[in-house]
Scaffold this motif. Structure first.
Motif, PDB file in Angstrom:
ATOM      1  N   PHE A 130      33.233  44.673  48.561  1.00  0.00           N
ATOM      2  CA  PHE A 130      33.650  43.863  47.308  1.00  0.00           C
ATOM      3  C   PHE A 130      35.178  44.155  46.961  1.00  0.00           C
ATOM      4  O   PHE A 130      35.556  44.357  45.940  1.00  0.00           O
ATOM      5  CB  PHE A 130      32.856  43.985  46.112  1.00  0.00           C
ATOM      6  CG  PHE A 130      31.410  43.796  46.500  1.00  0.00           C
ATOM      7  CD1 PHE A 130      30.817  42.410  46.646  1.00  0.00           C
ATOM      8  CD2 PHE A 130      30.419  44.581  46.959  1.00  0.00           C
ATOM      9  CE1 PHE A 130      29.545  42.017  47.014  1.00  0.00           C
ATOM     10  CE2 PHE A 130      28.973  44.324  47.157  1.00  0.00           C
ATOM     11  CZ  PHE A 130      28.500  43.017  47.097  1.00  0.00           C
ATOM     12  N   GLY A 131      36.212  43.702  48.015  1.00  0.00           N
ATOM     13  CA  GLY A 131      37.410  43.945  47.682  1.00  0.00           C
ATOM     14  C   GLY A 131      38.083  42.833  47.002  1.00  0.00           C
ATOM     15  O   GLY A 131      37.621  41.680  47.130  1.00  0.00           O
ATOM     16  N   PRO A 132      39.140  42.783  46.747  1.00  0.00           N
ATOM     17  CA  PRO A 132      40.047  41.703  46.025  1.00  0.00           C
ATOM     18  C   PRO A 132      39.948  40.466  47.207  1.00  0.00           C
ATOM     19  O   PRO A 132      39.959  40.715  48.376  1.00  0.00           O
ATOM     20  CB  PRO A 132      41.490  42.145  45.932  1.00  0.00           C
ATOM     21  CG  PRO A 132      41.370  43.583  46.041  1.00  0.00           C
ATOM     22  CD  PRO A 132      40.274  43.991  46.797  1.00  0.00           C
ATOM     23  N   VAL A 133      40.156  39.206  46.524  1.00  0.00           N
ATOM     24  CA  VAL A 133      40.295  38.063  47.422  1.00  0.00           C
ATOM     25  C   VAL A 133      41.449  38.051  48.156  1.00  0.00           C
ATOM     26  O   VAL A 133      42.569  38.193  47.588  1.00  0.00           O
ATOM     27  CB  VAL A 133      40.180  36.722  46.378  1.00  0.00           C
ATOM     28  CG1 VAL A 133      40.316  35.449  47.154  1.00  0.00           C
ATOM     29  CG2 VAL A 133      39.063  36.795  45.424  1.00  0.00           C
ATOM     30  N   PRO A 134      41.435  37.929  49.576  1.00  0.00           N
ATOM     31  CA  PRO A 134      42.518  37.804  50.344  1.00  0.00           C
ATOM     32  C   PRO A 134      43.504  36.652  50.180  1.00  0.00           C
ATOM     33  O   PRO A 134      43.067  35.641  49.709  1.00  0.00           O
ATOM     34  CB  PRO A 134      41.968  38.091  51.768  1.00  0.00           C
ATOM     35  CG  PRO A 134      40.641  37.293  51.557  1.00  0.00           C
ATOM     36  CD  PRO A 134      40.286  37.947  50.067  1.00  0.00           C
ATOM     37  N   THR A 135      44.490  36.678  50.817  1.00  0.00           N
ATOM     38  CA  THR A 135      45.509  35.684  50.607  1.00  0.00           C
ATOM     39  C   THR A 135      45.054  34.778  51.891  1.00  0.00           C
ATOM     40  O   THR A 135      44.484  35.265  52.897  1.00  0.00           O
ATOM     41  CB  THR A 135      47.037  36.284  51.034  1.00  0.00           C
ATOM     42  OG1 THR A 135      47.089  36.794  52.354  1.00  0.00           O
ATOM     43  CG2 THR A 135      47.544  37.189  49.919  1.00  0.00           C
ATOM     44  N   LEU A 148      32.606  23.859  37.823  1.00  0.00           N
ATOM     45  CA  LEU A 148      33.218  24.175  39.375  1.00  0.00           C
ATOM     46  C   LEU A 148      33.619  25.719  39.076  1.00  0.00           C
ATOM     47  O   LEU A 148      34.091  26.044  38.273  1.00  0.00           O
ATOM     48  CB  LEU A 148      34.432  23.373  38.983  1.00  0.00           C
ATOM     49  CG  LEU A 148      34.211  21.703  38.981  1.00  0.00           C
ATOM     50  CD1 LEU A 148      35.566  21.133  38.880  1.00  0.00           C
ATOM     51  CD2 LEU A 148      33.372  21.168  40.030  1.00  0.00           C
ATOM     52  N   SER A 149      33.308  26.205  40.334  1.00  0.00           N
ATOM     53  CA  SER A 149      33.674  27.654  40.546  1.00  0.00           C
ATOM     54  C   SER A 149      34.900  27.446  41.721  1.00  0.00           C
ATOM     55  O   SER A 149      34.558  26.907  42.721  1.00  0.00           O
ATOM     56  CB  SER A 149      32.842  28.717  41.184  1.00  0.00           C
ATOM     57  OG  SER A 149      33.221  29.750  41.456  1.00  0.00           O
ATOM     58  N   THR A 150      36.165  28.199  41.264  1.00  0.00           N
ATOM     59  CA  THR A 150      37.137  27.879  42.549  1.00  0.00           C
ATOM     60  C   THR A 150      37.430  29.284  42.842  1.00  0.00           C
ATOM     61  O   THR A 150      38.601  29.912  42.137  1.00  0.00           O
ATOM     62  CB  THR A 150      38.431  26.967  41.952  1.00  0.00           C
ATOM     63  OG1 THR A 150      37.673  25.650  41.422  1.00  0.00           O
ATOM     64  CG2 THR A 150      39.296  26.766  42.978  1.00  0.00           C
ATOM     65  N   MET A 151      37.038  29.629  44.066  1.00  0.00           N
ATOM     66  CA  MET A 151      37.542  31.014  44.716  1.00  0.00           C
ATOM     67  C   MET A 151      38.825  30.691  45.724  1.00  0.00           C
ATOM     68  O   MET A 151      38.677  30.455  46.706  1.00  0.00           O
ATOM     69  CB  MET A 151      36.492  31.608  45.354  1.00  0.00           C
ATOM     70  CG  MET A 151      36.812  32.962  45.855  1.00  0.00           C
ATOM     71  SD  MET A 151      35.780  33.979  47.206  1.00  0.00           S
ATOM     72  CE  MET A 151      34.324  34.357  46.216  1.00  0.00           C
ATOM     73  N   VAL A 152      39.929  30.846  45.256  1.00  0.00           N
ATOM     74  CA  VAL A 152      41.270  30.943  45.843  1.00  0.00           C
ATOM     75  C   VAL A 152      41.935  32.117  45.581  1.00  0.00           C
ATOM     76  O   VAL A 152      41.865  32.767  44.531  1.00  0.00           O
ATOM     77  CB  VAL A 152      42.017  29.669  45.701  1.00  0.00           C
ATOM     78  CG1 VAL A 152      41.471  28.332  46.312  1.00  0.00           C
ATOM     79  CG2 VAL A 152      42.295  29.538  44.334  1.00  0.00           C
ATOM     80  N   GLY A 187      40.484  29.340  53.630  1.00  0.00           N
ATOM     81  CA  GLY A 187      40.274  30.642  54.353  1.00  0.00           C
ATOM     82  C   GLY A 187      40.195  31.871  53.468  1.00  0.00           C
ATOM     83  O   GLY A 187      39.471  32.837  53.843  1.00  0.00           O
ATOM     84  N   SER A 188      40.713  31.895  52.242  1.00  0.00           N
ATOM     85  CA  SER A 188      40.496  33.209  51.502  1.00  0.00           C
ATOM     86  C   SER A 188      39.087  33.139  51.129  1.00  0.00           C
ATOM     87  O   SER A 188      38.288  34.444  51.217  1.00  0.00           O
ATOM     88  CB  SER A 188      41.344  33.039  50.308  1.00  0.00           C
ATOM     89  OG  SER A 188      42.769  32.953  50.603  1.00  0.00           O
ATOM     90  N   LEU A 189      38.566  32.258  50.779  1.00  0.00           N
ATOM     91  CA  LEU A 189      36.909  32.207  50.576  1.00  0.00           C
ATOM     92  C   LEU A 189      36.156  32.670  51.489  1.00  0.00           C
ATOM     93  O   LEU A 189      35.194  33.351  51.510  1.00  0.00           O
ATOM     94  CB  LEU A 189      36.544  30.729  50.071  1.00  0.00           C
ATOM     95  CG  LEU A 189      35.375  30.348  49.580  1.00  0.00           C
ATOM     96  CD1 LEU A 189      35.361  29.272  48.749  1.00  0.00           C
ATOM     97  CD2 LEU A 189      34.384  29.880  50.957  1.00  0.00           C
TER      98      LEU A 189
END
Length: 332
Positions: free
Chosen positions: A256-261, A311-315, A242-244
Motif C-alpha cells: 500500500f505505497g503511494p500512488v506512482p507517477t 466519482l473517485s479519481t485515482m491519478v 497507468g498510475s491506477l
C-alpha cells in the motif's frame, strides 16, 4: 426515470497520497478539490475510512469533514464511509451530531461494515465483528433518538449535542442484502462500483423494492460510486490510468505505497499474469475524453437507475484530478 442530464455528480475523495507528495500537502489538496467541486456544481464530497495504508490519508474522515465543511459554503460533506464495526456507536453518533450542529443541513453520514484495513490494522483497533453491524446500526439510531426501552442499560444515554438529529444516513455496500437492508430502514444507499466486481443494477433494484419512506428519505436515493479519469483525449486518460493500474496491482500484493507517477507505471515491466490482472481490472474503471466518459456514465446510470453518480479519481497529479472534475462537469 430521471434523465442523465439531471443526475447530479458528486466526489469520493480517498485522499490518495502520491509519490513525492507528503501527507500535509495531500490533506490541503482535499480542501482545494472540494472548493473546486463546489464551484463546478458538484453536489457532495465524501471521505472514506481506511487504516494502515500509506497510499491513503483518510484514516479519520470526521476530521476531514469538519475541515472541508469549514472551508466551503454549500457543498454537502460526508463520510463514504465510516466503518461502524471499528467504533462504538455512541462515539459516531456524537461526532456526527456535533458536525450537524456546526454545519446544519450540509453533513452526510455514510456507513459501511467493512474494516477499511488489512488484518494487522484490524487487530490494532477494537475487535472487529461485521456480524454485529445490524445491531450496531440500530444502537446508533437508538442512542441518537432515545429509543431504548426502560429496562435497557442504555435507556438514559443520549448522544449529545441532543438538540440536533443525526445527519441523513447512507448505507454503503455492493450486494443485494445490504441494499435491501438500507431500503427497509428508509436510508440512502451507495453502491461501491469503483471496486465492485458485480454490476450495480441488482443491488439498486433490491434497494428500491425494499424501500420504506422515512423523514430523511421520503423517496429512495441511490448513489453509484465509480472510478473515473477524464482527460482531454482518450489517449491521455489511458496514460494517466497507468498510475491506477500499477497501484491496484501493488494493492493486490498488499503493498500500500503511494500512488506512482504515470512515468513509473509506463516503465514497469508487467509479466503475463500481471498484464491479465490489469486488463481485467480496467473494466471496473471509466476512462477517456469527456465524450467517452459521459457516454459510459450515461449507460451505467441507465442500467442501474442511480439517482446520483459519485466519482473517485485515482491519478498521481492533483492538477489532473482537478481537471478531470472540470472536464466532466462541463460535458455532463
Amino acid at each position: 426515470m430521471t434523465s442523465a442530464a439531471r443526475v447530479p455528480l458528486s466526489v469520493l475523495d480517498l485522499a490518495h497520497i502520491s509519490s513525492g507528495v507528503d501527507s500535509h500537502s495531500t490533506l490541503l489538496n482535499t480542501v482545494t478539490l472540494a472548493r473546486h467541486a463546489e464551484a463546478l456544481g458538484y453536489r457532495r464530497v465524501w471521505y472514506a475510512e481506511h487504516h494502515g495504508m500509506r497510499s491513503i490519508a483518510s484514516s479519520a474522515p470526521e476530521v476531514l469533514i469538519a475541515n472541508t465543511a469549514a472551508a466551503t459554503d454549500s457543498i454537502h460533506v460526508g463520510s463514504g464511509g465510516i466503518m461502524l464495526p471499528n467504533h462504538a456507536p455512541l462515539r459516531i453518533a456524537e461526532a456526527f451530531q456535533t458536525l450537524e450542529a456546526l454545519h446544519p443541513g450540509r453533513i452526510d453520514l455514510g456507513i459501511g461494515r467493512a474494516p477499511g484495513s488489512d488484518r494487522a490494522a484490524m487487530a490494532a483497533m477494537r475487535p472487529f465483528d461485521a456480524e454485529q453491524f445490524p445491531s450496531q446500526l440500530h444502537e446508533l439510531f437508538a442512542l441518537s433518538r432515545g429509543g431504548f426501552p426502560p429496562d435497557h442499560a442504555f435507556h438514559t444515554v443520549r448522544a449529545t449535542p441532543a438538540d440536533v438529529d443525526l445527519p441523513p444516513v447512507w448505507l454503503l455496500g455492493s450486494s443485494g442484502a445490504s441494499a435491501a437492508f438500507a431500503g427497509s430502514l428508509g436510508l440512502g444507499y451507495a453502491f461501491a462500483g469503483h471496486f465492485s466486481e458485480t454490476p450495480a443494477a441488482p443491488a439498486m433494484n433490491a434497494y428500491r423494492e425494499a424501500f420504506t419512506p422515512s423523514a430523511a428519505f421520503p423517496e429512495p436515493h441511490a448513489i453509484l460510486a465509480l472510478s473515473v479519469i477524464c482527460a482531454p483525449t482518450d489517449e491521455e486518460a489511458d496514460y494517466l490510468a497507468g498510475s491506477l493500474d500499477l497501484a491496484w496491482l501493488r494493492m493486490r500484493r498488499n503493498e500500500f505505497g503511494p500512488v506512482p507517477t504515470p512515468e513509473e507505471a509506463a516503465a514497469y515491466d508487467y509479466d503475463a499474469h500481471e498484464r491479465v490482472f490489469v486488463e481485467q481490472n480496467r473494466r471496473k474503471h471509466v476512462l477517456g475524453s469527456p465524450a467517452t466518459v459521459v457516454r459510459r456514465l450515461a449507460e451505467l446510470r441507465k442500467e442501474s437507475g442511480a439517482s446520483e453518480i459519485m466519482l473517485s479519481t485515482m491519478v498521481h497529479s492533483h492538477d489532473a484530478r482537478m481537471r478531470s472534475l472540470e472536464l466532466l462537469a462541463a460535458a455532463w
